[in-house]
Design a protein around this motif. Structure first.
Motif, PDB file in Angstrom:
ATOM      1  N   GLN A   1      39.361   5.707   1.187  1.00 30.21           N
ATOM      2  CA  GLN A   1      38.712   4.487   0.742  1.00 30.21           C
ATOM      3  C   GLN A   1      38.069   4.690  -0.620  1.00 30.21           C
ATOM      4  O   GLN A   1      37.588   5.763  -0.950  1.00 30.21           O
ATOM      5  N   LEU A   2      38.060   3.616  -1.397  1.00 28.95           N
ATOM      6  CA  LEU A   2      37.408   3.667  -2.691  1.00 28.95           C
ATOM      7  C   LEU A   2      35.916   3.467  -2.525  1.00 28.95           C
ATOM      8  O   LEU A   2      35.467   2.747  -1.630  1.00 28.95           O
ATOM      9  N   GLN A   3      35.152   4.082  -3.409  1.00 31.85           N
ATOM     10  CA  GLN A   3      33.708   3.851  -3.426  1.00 31.85           C
ATOM     11  C   GLN A   3      33.392   2.730  -4.389  1.00 31.85           C
ATOM     12  O   GLN A   3      33.883   2.710  -5.528  1.00 31.85           O
ATOM     13  N   LEU A   4      32.572   1.809  -3.943  1.00 32.17           N
ATOM     14  CA  LEU A   4      32.183   0.664  -4.752  1.00 32.17           C
ATOM     15  C   LEU A   4      30.663   0.570  -4.776  1.00 32.17           C
ATOM     16  O   LEU A   4      30.010   0.723  -3.735  1.00 32.17           O
ATOM     17  N   VAL A   5      30.117   0.284  -5.947  1.00 27.54           N
ATOM     18  CA  VAL A   5      28.674   0.123  -6.080  1.00 27.54           C
ATOM     19  C   VAL A   5      28.396  -1.172  -6.825  1.00 27.54           C
ATOM     20  O   VAL A   5      28.844  -1.347  -7.966  1.00 27.54           O
ATOM     21  N   GLU A   6      27.669  -2.081  -6.169  1.00 26.46           N
ATOM     22  CA  GLU A   6      27.287  -3.340  -6.807  1.00 26.46           C
ATOM     23  C   GLU A   6      25.891  -3.211  -7.397  1.00 26.46           C
ATOM     24  O   GLU A   6      25.048  -2.465  -6.898  1.00 26.46           O
ATOM     25  N   SER A   7      25.653  -3.996  -8.429  1.00 24.89           N
ATOM     26  CA  SER A   7      24.318  -4.094  -9.001  1.00 24.89           C
ATOM     27  C   SER A   7      24.197  -5.420  -9.725  1.00 24.89           C
ATOM     28  O   SER A   7      25.202  -6.124  -9.921  1.00 24.89           O
ATOM     29  N   GLY A   8      22.972  -5.759 -10.113  1.00 30.02           N
ATOM     30  CA  GLY A   8      22.764  -6.948 -10.922  1.00 30.02           C
ATOM     31  C   GLY A   8      22.183  -8.141 -10.194  1.00 30.02           C
ATOM     32  O   GLY A   8      21.901  -9.163 -10.805  1.00 30.02           O
ATOM     33  N   GLY A   9      22.017  -8.026  -8.893  1.00 35.33           N
ATOM     34  CA  GLY A   9      21.424  -9.142  -8.172  1.00 35.33           C
ATOM     35  C   GLY A   9      19.953  -9.289  -8.501  1.00 35.33           C
ATOM     36  O   GLY A   9      19.364  -8.459  -9.194  1.00 35.33           O
ATOM     37  N   GLY A  10      19.384 -10.369  -8.015  1.00 37.92           N
ATOM     38  CA  GLY A  10      17.971 -10.594  -8.250  1.00 37.92           C
ATOM     39  C   GLY A  10      17.597 -12.027  -7.994  1.00 37.92           C
ATOM     40  O   GLY A  10      18.322 -12.768  -7.332  1.00 37.92           O
ATOM     41  N   LEU A  11      16.462 -12.398  -8.549  1.00 39.88           N
ATOM     42  CA  LEU A  11      15.931 -13.742  -8.380  1.00 39.88           C
ATOM     43  C   LEU A  11      16.177 -14.547  -9.645  1.00 39.88           C
ATOM     44  O   LEU A  11      15.927 -14.060 -10.753  1.00 39.88           O
ATOM     45  N   ALA A  12      16.674 -15.754  -9.484  1.00 39.10           N
ATOM     46  CA  ALA A  12      16.905 -16.636 -10.614  1.00 39.10           C
ATOM     47  C   ALA A  12      16.464 -18.043 -10.249  1.00 39.10           C
ATOM     48  O   ALA A  12      16.441 -18.412  -9.066  1.00 39.10           O
ATOM     49  N   GLN A  13      16.135 -18.819 -11.247  1.00 39.33           N
ATOM     50  CA  GLN A  13      15.815 -20.223 -11.033  1.00 39.33           C
ATOM     51  C   GLN A  13      17.098 -21.046 -11.151  1.00 39.33           C
ATOM     52  O   GLN A  13      18.064 -20.617 -11.786  1.00 39.33           O
ATOM     53  N   PRO A  14      17.118 -22.196 -10.547  1.00 35.96           N
ATOM     54  CA  PRO A  14      18.304 -23.057 -10.700  1.00 35.96           C
ATOM     55  C   PRO A  14      18.623 -23.295 -12.164  1.00 35.96           C
ATOM     56  O   PRO A  14      17.727 -23.546 -12.971  1.00 35.96           O
ATOM     57  N   GLY A  15      19.908 -23.197 -12.475  1.00 35.06           N
ATOM     58  CA  GLY A  15      20.354 -23.377 -13.846  1.00 35.06           C
ATOM     59  C   GLY A  15      20.443 -22.103 -14.646  1.00 35.06           C
ATOM     60  O   GLY A  15      21.076 -22.085 -15.712  1.00 35.06           O
ATOM     61  N   GLU A  16      19.833 -21.049 -14.150  1.00 36.48           N
ATOM     62  CA  GLU A  16      19.870 -19.768 -14.863  1.00 36.48           C
ATOM     63  C   GLU A  16      21.156 -18.999 -14.553  1.00 36.48           C
ATOM     64  O   GLU A  16      21.997 -19.459 -13.773  1.00 36.48           O
ATOM     65  N   SER A  17      21.261 -17.822 -15.182  1.00 36.95           N
ATOM     66  CA  SER A  17      22.468 -17.002 -15.036  1.00 36.95           C
ATOM     67  C   SER A  17      22.119 -15.604 -14.549  1.00 36.95           C
ATOM     68  O   SER A  17      21.019 -15.091 -14.813  1.00 36.95           O
ATOM     69  N   LEU A  18      23.057 -15.006 -13.864  1.00 38.49           N
ATOM     70  CA  LEU A  18      22.988 -13.603 -13.475  1.00 38.49           C
ATOM     71  C   LEU A  18      24.386 -13.005 -13.608  1.00 38.49           C
ATOM     72  O   LEU A  18      25.387 -13.717 -13.440  1.00 38.49           O
ATOM     73  N   THR A  19      24.432 -11.713 -13.902  1.00 38.48           N
ATOM     74  CA  THR A  19      25.720 -11.019 -13.940  1.00 38.48           C
ATOM     75  C   THR A  19      25.698  -9.863 -12.942  1.00 38.48           C
ATOM     76  O   THR A  19      24.813  -8.997 -13.017  1.00 38.48           O
ATOM     77  N   LEU A  20      26.635  -9.891 -12.037  1.00 40.00           N
ATOM     78  CA  LEU A  20      26.794  -8.813 -11.072  1.00 40.00           C
ATOM     79  C   LEU A  20      27.833  -7.820 -11.568  1.00 40.00           C
ATOM     80  O   LEU A  20      28.805  -8.212 -12.230  1.00 40.00           O
ATOM     81  N   SER A  21      27.625  -6.563 -11.230  1.00 41.40           N
ATOM     82  CA  SER A  21      28.573  -5.509 -11.591  1.00 41.40           C
ATOM     83  C   SER A  21      29.090  -4.823 -10.338  1.00 41.40           C
ATOM     84  O   SER A  21      28.346  -4.662  -9.364  1.00 41.40           O
ATOM     85  N   CYS A  22      30.334  -4.424 -10.390  1.00 42.72           N
ATOM     86  CA  CYS A  22      30.952  -3.672  -9.296  1.00 42.72           C
ATOM     87  C   CYS A  22      31.694  -2.498  -9.936  1.00 42.72           C
ATOM     88  O   CYS A  22      32.700  -2.706 -10.631  1.00 42.72           O
ATOM     89  N   THR A  23      31.176  -1.311  -9.723  1.00 39.10           N
ATOM     90  CA  THR A  23      31.791  -0.121 -10.290  1.00 39.10           C
ATOM     91  C   THR A  23      32.564   0.604  -9.207  1.00 39.10           C
ATOM     92  O   THR A  23      32.039   0.838  -8.111  1.00 39.10           O
ATOM     93  N   HIS A  24      33.807   0.940  -9.517  1.00 38.52           N
ATOM     94  CA  HIS A  24      34.666   1.602  -8.534  1.00 38.52           C
ATOM     95  C   HIS A  24      35.085   2.966  -9.046  1.00 38.52           C
ATOM     96  O   HIS A  24      35.061   3.238 -10.241  1.00 38.52           O
ATOM     97  N   SER A  25      35.473   3.810  -8.129  1.00 36.95           N
ATOM     98  CA  SER A  25      35.873   5.160  -8.488  1.00 36.95           C
ATOM     99  C   SER A  25      37.383   5.263  -8.565  1.00 36.95           C
ATOM    100  O   SER A  25      38.104   4.622  -7.811  1.00 36.95           O
ATOM    101  N   GLY A  26      37.882   6.031  -9.526  1.00 32.97           N
ATOM    102  CA  GLY A  26      39.282   6.403  -9.572  1.00 32.97           C
ATOM    103  C   GLY A  26      40.265   5.271  -9.745  1.00 32.97           C
ATOM    104  O   GLY A  26      40.278   4.568 -10.738  1.00 32.97           O
TER     105      GLY A  26
END
Length: 124
Positions: A1-26
């Protein structure tokens, strides 16, 4: 299985933006993003093919979310604009070792590896 790590979540107000990241191995897999809100079933959000040239979006996020991949960094990004309270959920990325480099799936069963999830909360 591949290893996956997410990041970038959090709290935002309506209308705002967030960017999530997913880093995978190999290996360069197709990547899907899914989300699950409390009391609701897991929902497919978006996916990107191994080549990065094919992307798909669920209707509820189309036009607001953008998925791209950086092959050098082995990272897939999900930029979420115009966030709404109903986008609140635990977001997961998942990897599919599909042979077709232009294909990505919208069903969870096709993804063999999953990250731990990152929480996104949209609230005034």
């Amino acid at each position: 299985q591949l290893q996956l790590v997410e990041s970038g979540g959090g709290l935002a107000q309506p209308g705002e933006s967030l960017t999530l990241s997913c880093t995978h191995s190999g290996f360069m897999p197709a990547i899907g993003w899914f989300r699950q809100a409390p009391g609701k079933e897991r929902e497919w959000v978006s996916c990107i093919s191994r080549s990065g040239m094919s992307t798909k979006y669920a209707d509820v996020v189309k036009g607001r979310f953008t998925i791209i991949r950086d092959s050098v960094k082995n990272t897939v990004y999900l930029t979420m604009n115009s966030l709404r309270p109903e986008d609140t959920a635990l977001y997961y990325c998942a990897a599919d070792r599909v042979a077709n480099i232009e294909y990505c799936a919208h069903t969870a069963v096709e993804y063999a590896s999953w990250g731990q999830g990152t929480q996104v909360t949209v609230s005034p």
